[in-house]
Design a protein around this motif. Sequence first.
Motif, PDB file in Angstrom:
ATOM      1  N   VAL A  51      22.227 -19.974  -3.478  1.00 19.63           N
ATOM      2  CA  VAL A  51      23.113 -21.061  -3.075  1.00 19.63           C
ATOM      3  C   VAL A  51      23.008 -20.845  -1.732  1.00 19.63           C
ATOM      4  O   VAL A  51      23.322 -19.661  -1.245  1.00 19.63           O
ATOM      5  CB  VAL A  51      24.482 -20.808  -3.581  1.00 19.63           C
ATOM      6  N   ARG A  52      22.359 -21.722  -0.871  1.00 16.38           N
ATOM      7  CA  ARG A  52      22.039 -21.203   0.670  1.00 16.38           C
ATOM      8  C   ARG A  52      23.551 -21.385   1.420  1.00 16.38           C
ATOM      9  O   ARG A  52      24.308 -22.318   0.901  1.00 16.38           O
ATOM     10  CB  ARG A  52      21.280 -22.437   1.201  1.00 16.38           C
ATOM     11  N   ASN A  53      23.875 -20.624   2.401  1.00 17.50           N
ATOM     12  CA  ASN A  53      24.863 -20.658   3.115  1.00 17.50           C
ATOM     13  C   ASN A  53      24.614 -21.908   4.188  1.00 17.50           C
ATOM     14  O   ASN A  53      24.042 -21.784   5.019  1.00 17.50           O
ATOM     15  CB  ASN A  53      25.106 -19.536   3.836  1.00 17.50           C
ATOM     16  N   THR A  54      25.222 -22.988   4.127  1.00 18.56           N
ATOM     17  CA  THR A  54      25.127 -24.129   5.133  1.00 18.56           C
ATOM     18  C   THR A  54      26.024 -24.299   6.097  1.00 18.56           C
ATOM     19  O   THR A  54      25.582 -24.772   7.036  1.00 18.56           O
ATOM     20  CB  THR A  54      25.176 -25.361   3.975  1.00 18.56           C
ATOM     21  N   SER A  55      27.324 -23.806   5.978  1.00 20.73           N
ATOM     22  CA  SER A  55      28.040 -24.121   7.034  1.00 20.73           C
ATOM     23  C   SER A  55      28.245 -22.956   7.981  1.00 20.73           C
ATOM     24  O   SER A  55      29.613 -22.657   8.518  1.00 20.73           O
ATOM     25  CB  SER A  55      29.529 -24.679   6.413  1.00 20.73           C
ATOM     26  N   GLY A  83      28.110 -16.374  -6.901  1.00 21.34           N
ATOM     27  CA  GLY A  83      27.343 -15.733  -8.006  1.00 21.34           C
ATOM     28  C   GLY A  83      27.749 -15.606  -9.445  1.00 21.34           C
ATOM     29  O   GLY A  83      27.035 -15.673 -10.156  1.00 21.34           O
ATOM     30  N   ARG A  84      29.186 -14.969  -9.310  1.00 25.06           N
ATOM     31  CA  ARG A  84      29.859 -14.878 -10.737  1.00 25.06           C
ATOM     32  C   ARG A  84      29.889 -15.688 -11.439  1.00 25.06           C
ATOM     33  O   ARG A  84      29.779 -16.133 -12.671  1.00 25.06           O
ATOM     34  CB  ARG A  84      31.243 -14.237 -10.320  1.00 25.06           C
ATOM     35  N   VAL A  85      30.598 -17.270 -10.658  1.00 27.20           N
ATOM     36  CA  VAL A  85      30.737 -18.379 -11.354  1.00 27.20           C
ATOM     37  C   VAL A  85      29.379 -18.954 -11.684  1.00 27.20           C
ATOM     38  O   VAL A  85      29.309 -19.545 -13.019  1.00 27.20           O
ATOM     39  CB  VAL A  85      31.200 -19.324 -10.372  1.00 27.20           C
ATOM     40  N   ALA A  86      28.540 -18.997 -10.910  1.00 25.07           N
ATOM     41  CA  ALA A  86      26.839 -19.393 -11.444  1.00 25.07           C
ATOM     42  C   ALA A  86      26.710 -18.820 -12.658  1.00 25.07           C
ATOM     43  O   ALA A  86      25.963 -19.213 -13.706  1.00 25.07           O
ATOM     44  CB  ALA A  86      25.853 -19.463 -10.654  1.00 25.07           C
ATOM     45  N   ALA A  87      26.664 -17.449 -12.829  1.00 27.32           N
ATOM     46  CA  ALA A  87      26.358 -16.772 -13.970  1.00 27.32           C
ATOM     47  C   ALA A  87      27.495 -16.802 -15.071  1.00 27.32           C
ATOM     48  O   ALA A  87      26.860 -17.006 -16.244  1.00 27.32           O
ATOM     49  CB  ALA A  87      26.391 -15.192 -13.464  1.00 27.32           C
ATOM     50  N   THR A 130      23.462  -9.678 -11.571  1.00 29.70           N
ATOM     51  CA  THR A 130      23.524  -8.786 -10.229  1.00 29.70           C
ATOM     52  C   THR A 130      23.717  -9.816  -9.116  1.00 29.70           C
ATOM     53  O   THR A 130      22.840 -10.683  -8.817  1.00 29.70           O
ATOM     54  CB  THR A 130      22.029  -7.917 -10.175  1.00 29.70           C
ATOM     55  N   THR A 131      24.871  -9.592  -8.602  1.00 27.94           N
ATOM     56  CA  THR A 131      24.897 -10.562  -7.384  1.00 27.94           C
ATOM     57  C   THR A 131      24.611  -9.994  -6.017  1.00 27.94           C
ATOM     58  O   THR A 131      24.612  -8.873  -5.958  1.00 27.94           O
ATOM     59  CB  THR A 131      26.663 -10.871  -7.304  1.00 27.94           C
ATOM     60  N   TRP A 132      24.588 -10.958  -5.118  1.00 31.05           N
ATOM     61  CA  TRP A 132      24.108 -10.483  -3.763  1.00 31.05           C
ATOM     62  C   TRP A 132      24.490 -11.629  -2.864  1.00 31.05           C
ATOM     63  O   TRP A 132      24.891 -12.604  -3.340  1.00 31.05           O
ATOM     64  CB  TRP A 132      22.672 -10.031  -3.507  1.00 31.05           C
ATOM     65  N   GLY A 133      24.647 -11.160  -1.504  1.00 26.37           N
ATOM     66  CA  GLY A 133      24.891 -11.838  -0.491  1.00 26.37           C
ATOM     67  C   GLY A 133      26.174 -11.855   0.330  1.00 26.37           C
ATOM     68  O   GLY A 133      27.134 -11.406  -0.162  1.00 26.37           O
ATOM     69  N   GLY A 154      23.888 -15.338  -4.082  1.00 28.22           N
ATOM     70  CA  GLY A 154      22.891 -15.518  -5.408  1.00 28.22           C
ATOM     71  C   GLY A 154      23.337 -14.551  -6.385  1.00 28.22           C
ATOM     72  O   GLY A 154      24.057 -13.626  -6.133  1.00 28.22           O
ATOM     73  N   VAL A 155      22.666 -14.743  -7.435  1.00 27.78           N
ATOM     74  CA  VAL A 155      22.808 -13.868  -8.755  1.00 27.78           C
ATOM     75  C   VAL A 155      21.557 -13.932  -9.499  1.00 27.78           C
ATOM     76  O   VAL A 155      20.846 -14.968  -9.356  1.00 27.78           O
ATOM     77  CB  VAL A 155      23.877 -14.339  -9.466  1.00 27.78           C
ATOM     78  N   VAL A 156      21.373 -12.725 -10.066  1.00 24.83           N
ATOM     79  CA  VAL A 156      20.234 -12.872 -11.154  1.00 24.83           C
ATOM     80  C   VAL A 156      20.712 -12.468 -12.521  1.00 24.83           C
ATOM     81  O   VAL A 156      21.571 -11.472 -12.497  1.00 24.83           O
ATOM     82  CB  VAL A 156      18.958 -11.663 -10.718  1.00 24.83           C
ATOM     83  N   VAL A 157      20.557 -13.302 -13.252  1.00 24.08           N
ATOM     84  CA  VAL A 157      21.289 -13.109 -14.738  1.00 24.08           C
ATOM     85  C   VAL A 157      19.784 -12.691 -15.760  1.00 24.08           C
ATOM     86  O   VAL A 157      19.060 -13.263 -15.827  1.00 24.08           O
ATOM     87  CB  VAL A 157      21.659 -14.269 -15.251  1.00 24.08           C
ATOM     88  N   ASP A 158      20.073 -11.436 -16.278  1.00 21.23           N
ATOM     89  CA  ASP A 158      19.070 -10.804 -16.827  1.00 21.23           C
ATOM     90  C   ASP A 158      19.542 -10.472 -18.358  1.00 21.23           C
ATOM     91  O   ASP A 158      21.004 -10.012 -18.426  1.00 21.23           O
ATOM     92  CB  ASP A 158      18.538  -9.088 -16.179  1.00 21.23           C
ATOM     93  N   GLY A 159      18.702 -10.958 -19.427  1.00 19.35           N
ATOM     94  CA  GLY A 159      18.941 -10.370 -20.899  1.00 19.35           C
ATOM     95  C   GLY A 159      19.697 -11.728 -21.298  1.00 19.35           C
ATOM     96  O   GLY A 159      20.349 -11.590 -22.569  1.00 19.35           O
ATOM     97  N   CYS A 160      19.746 -13.033 -20.594  1.00 25.32           N
ATOM     98  CA  CYS A 160      20.193 -13.959 -21.479  1.00 25.32           C
ATOM     99  C   CYS A 160      19.084 -14.348 -22.619  1.00 25.32           C
ATOM    100  O   CYS A 160      18.057 -14.357 -22.388  1.00 25.32           O
ATOM    101  CB  CYS A 160      20.316 -15.285 -20.473  1.00 25.32           C
ATOM    102  N   PRO A 161      19.608 -14.674 -23.749  1.00 28.00           N
ATOM    103  CA  PRO A 161      18.547 -14.819 -24.792  1.00 28.00           C
ATOM    104  C   PRO A 161      17.758 -16.155 -24.565  1.00 28.00           C
ATOM    105  O   PRO A 161      18.073 -16.976 -23.796  1.00 28.00           O
ATOM    106  CB  PRO A 161      19.389 -15.199 -26.162  1.00 28.00           C
TER     107      PRO A 161
END
Lengths: 365, 365, 365, 365
Positions: free
Chosen positions: D85-89, D133-137, D13-16, D24-31
């Motif tokens: 991942v904070r938005n810094t710029s 979020g997609r890349v991090a997940a 689930t991505t957001w932001g 960011g992203v929440v990765v659910d169901g990873c073993p």
Amino acid sequence: MAGSSFGNIFRITTWGESHGAGVGVVVDGCPAGLSLSEEDIQVYLNRRKPGQSRFSTPRKEDDCVEILSGIFEGKTTGTPISLLVRNTSQRSRDYSEIASYYRPGHADYTFDAKYGFRDYRGGGRSSGRETIGRVAAGAIAARLLNEVGISLCAYTRSIGPVAIDSFDPEECDRNPLCMPDAQAAERAGAYLRELMKEKNSSGGVVECVVQGLPAGLGDPVFEKLDANLAKAILSIGAVKGFEMGDGMAAAQATGLANNDSFVPGPNGTVTKATNHAGGVLGGISDGSPLIFRAAVKPTSSIAASQQTVNQSGEPITISVKGRHDPVIVPRAVVVVECMAALVLADALLSAMTCRMEYVKKIWQK
Amino acid sequence: MAGSSFGNIFRITTWGESHGAGVGVVVDGCPAGLSLSEEDIQVYLNRRKPGQSRFSTPRKEDDCVEILSGIFEGKTTGTPISLLVRNTSQRSRDYSEIASYYRPGHADYTFDAKYGFRDYRGGGRSSGRETIGRVAAGAIAARLLNEVGISLCAYTRSIGPVAIDSFDPEECDRNPLCMPDAQAAERAGAYLRELMKEKNSSGGVVECVVQGLPAGLGDPVFEKLDANLAKAILSIGAVKGFEMGDGMAAAQATGLANNDSFVPGPNGTVTKATNHAGGVLGGISDGSPLIFRAAVKPTSSIAASQQTVNQSGEPITISVKGRHDPVIVPRAVVVVECMAALVLADALLSAMTCRMEYVKKIWQK
Amino acid sequence: MAGSSFGNIFRITTWGESHGAGVGVVVDGCPAGLSLSEEDIQVYLNRRKPGQSRFSTPRKEDDCVEILSGIFEGKTTGTPISLLVRNTSQRSRDYSEIASYYRPGHADYTFDAKYGFRDYRGGGRSSGRETIGRVAAGAIAARLLNEVGISLCAYTRSIGPVAIDSFDPEECDRNPLCMPDAQAAERAGAYLRELMKEKNSSGGVVECVVQGLPAGLGDPVFEKLDANLAKAILSIGAVKGFEMGDGMAAAQATGLANNDSFVPGPNGTVTKATNHAGGVLGGISDGSPLIFRAAVKPTSSIAASQQTVNQSGEPITISVKGRHDPVIVPRAVVVVECMAALVLADALLSAMTCRMEYVKKIWQK
Amino acid sequence: MAGSSFGNIFRITTWGESHGAGVGVVVDGCPAGLSLSEEDIQVYLNRRKPGQSRFSTPRKEDDCVEILSGIFEGKTTGTPISLLVRNTSQRSRDYSEIASYYRPGHADYTFDAKYGFRDYRGGGRSSGRETIGRVAAGAIAARLLNEVGISLCAYTRSIGPVAIDSFDPEECDRNPLCMPDAQAAERAGAYLRELMKEKNSSGGVVECVVQGLPAGLGDPVFEKLDANLAKAILSIGAVKGFEMGDGMAAAQATGLANNDSFVPGPNGTVTKATNHAGGVLGGISDGSPLIFRAAVKPTSSIAASQQTVNQSGEPITISVKGRHDPVIVPRAVVVVECMAALVLADALLSAMTCRMEYVKKIWQK
């Protein structure tokens, strides 16, 4: 399995453990244009805070919520609302002891059985802190419901053997047990003080009433309104029973006593003379107040000595350290209310799509 | 809303009304290679058939199941299993009366409120016949569970005020009330005969016990095993309460009394000295028998006269015609068992994906 | 995995194999109050029927649909619509040969790899007959869309190297290739006749245009309208490519050429001067016609001799028996149209829940 | 609608938004039991960073990922992994101009049409930053796949009219265009420099190859592996086309040319002589390398002047300010690879539940 999401159209995903960086929730599917601030959410989080009375743990947890996304100029944008609460009171405490054995009534053993190992610090994902995400999300759902005249009120109905005899909603905020009956609250307080002396704990019952719900929410088969409420409530740790309306007592009733007669209501509406059903018929709201109850088991963490086994399977005697609430019911009240709000917000949005008449109302040019 | 599906990996979709062409279910996600015949399913359907005793309706419903897809050479192929039961006993009866008013305790009013109109013949989608799909699908789930040593047993625990005192599982098949206690069954029968004289009906409690379940099924948050059971059970029409283990009584217990001590089990395993929890801790099965109960309300259709309103909102007096069961508990028993089987089959498959160790066991070359 | 459902709010579940009792679909989540008859659905099924020209198989398949549930007095009730098409032309043909080897281009091998065995009769679940459920459900979705002014039109854009040069929608019904250009259809026919002599087959492109779609359907991230269309279209057997608007050609374009300028439309609306985007921006419909294409591979079943292996892994030479379409594009046209209708009906219902303004429009008393 | 989640068992689930607090992203169901560090994820995020060449924007975005939950002692616990991942710029730049009109090729207009208003700062939820979020997940999914021998490699196949002629995977890291052909990269660079002079932009094609995938992943109907890949890839902003194996070219091929013959492989396995299919037959992986392509449209934000309308619907001339990539293809490469990894991880876990043989392997005592 991806088991941390709840809801279909108004859907939340919670994350976080007791001793990680924080806990949070992503609320996806909230309609655009709902005014919302961090303060709106904080008010709900404050209701579940510990350290507010002698019956709740003296831990200091600020639990300040930060909105990370989904709000623009004070309104929801229709995109995911990400909420973060940092874990601030992480103690340097030694958890090696707790890591080595299985606490009775806790999920230590079952986490090991399921995943092969566990984050043993403070209960990990099974910590009560997991409910922060539910409450933060539920605050948004409640706000949405309020916009169309729906309001929820949960409270402590009983603690151990002490049940309320009268109902004054304002009294809930005046006593630390969240009971709408001052005298019952006093008796319950005395009961808890006795248990605390014995290093013991108590269970209790949370009741929730929903006013202003239109008839027609919920689905006739698997997505019955009461079925989704039951899942929502049983998904709260420590809840062991769920009752809709008369609940378990309906099993001992007769049809004549249990059936609610329909009667003419104001302005040509239809209403019911009684409400044994608790506001739902065939899984669909009937326009009467929704009433349901949750049975909460006694706090599992008790200082009295108990038998258990360690990870090698050897029997040992333990007593759970740390300060723990002798009863978690008062803190569960807002969690029950919020879970109900999530179910109802989802059902409300879902029911918008169930008639061609509504489809045309929105889309016909 | 698409509300007629249940389960994630092992997922069923039911369809059908009382007076349409038939009722049925599509079972999707059943693993390939499970041996299955129509007879395996029919055995379960026969358990929910009416007309088997004086306490169930004398309607003749054959309810013969036809497998339309998903089986090849006696085994599941991994593709959807479609099951059809034709409605054979459709009466030419006049439903115009029932069309004009709202029966107390039924979903007539809420269907109108939700959809704007309703299929009023025999309850439509809210008919008890809707459970045929659940039972047919549950029969398959139960068969899958049996393959890995899991078995379910539901029975009538009480009817009105009459509860069982002893437990003999074989007795369930000997009395028409499905009670595992012959004497209680006799007392309950007497109670029901009295109610029938008054054109009244009774509620009751169904209990279900699951043996052989491994520890580690269910998820820690929203997909708790007990939460999904609660939803499954409350999604059955007429169920008003759900209890896991000690259930509502846990609210009156203390921690010392309610906590189950872990003790060494056979062959280095871990087990519990007691089972107040009902076999689940933190939403995950703990290896003890799973125990839960469902409170079933009294049959809503009673011949005694009742007050209600017609579709114009005018008060009228009615008495529901036709022959109706004075208690639906005995017929609900197999439905409860089947809904539990569906939850457990889904949880079993889901838990296969929760550890990298399992992933490697299947996929590592 | 439960992989036979499609859609969220308007959700379908298909079932059935080529040589089982039948094929069918359950449509769940269709709003109540849509007028619907078997004839409405049959019209669509007739469009996918084989045996209508020399370019499609001469098999006789009546494919008569039966509505089993969900309709009352000519209107949808809001409950699941179950549709059944019996398999009537099951031949007693010997499938033992086909059971023993893997046909190139078919799923024989991958079914064995996935499930351990397969229903080898006529392709089993991978048969083209599986699309009957999609078309029957799509007919209902299309009907729903028509009610709010949305219409879909798919057609053959090219067969092998022969593409259309002109567009006359009525011409589609006049030639067996479903091409909106009579001359192209003639050239394509000649091309196919040549291939048939060589026992060979051809691929082609189906194009679909949607008119009347309001701006605002689809979601900005994973549930983009074009993403769901892509999934819908690639889920049709034999489709190997998907293009939205300019599609693959956009990769060779420049920003100046590819960007569509916004211009004032009639009655204060906003429209686009061009439509390279194909009617969707950022995953959301922009009010222009939706345009997309599907690349369909050549029929895999060809009578020319081919190399393959048998189930023991030994190389053999085969030629696929039976009569097969030299091109499946014309029969895929209605399938593409129906899958698009399913995506759009779901998006239409979903978008009703995206604004508080809409929520109040439906629910505010 | 809750449209920010992707996947069933391995679900994200991505957001932001571009200018909120972060993405960011929440990765659910990873073993449980997968070793994972922030560094593992950061490596992937660095691949999508801008500012690495003259062809990408010189914005400074650190994009440092923080793991907020789900990891204990360096391993996944099986509970949700929350990444921030904070938005810094965030610039104090004035967005009032962009707020007033609709940029061609962007989602400004469609967001207004859908939600009634929009977060206009930097594209809001439609910003390229959403892909973080997609890349991090996807980095986590790729790590899971690597554990069972599956590896992915995406690269730039063409930019505008310049396509690769040779394939050297190591070359991808040596040129800023991520092309596996140094000479093509040089020609593409020259082409882009010309476009930049004209304040114009280019599209291109990303190709992805997956090695080591077992046969048997993916489902035969709606959850076809290629259908889910198509959805995943089209859900990336700016993608307008998807091809599996030969893709659109299959429409012009004949069956004899397009069918891949099965041939005996090493150690008694079955393999294919050619791979026109791109590694999938009937929606299920066939053991050959998976090959697919995405057509990426030219960057919509160009400095050249363009026609559009403002929010009042009046025609105006604009030129999009700020520095923008003349081509986004090289930055999309890692996003394509990560979306594919997410689809495959989900399919891998899902396929574990498709056979009774596997069920018994895990659960039989």
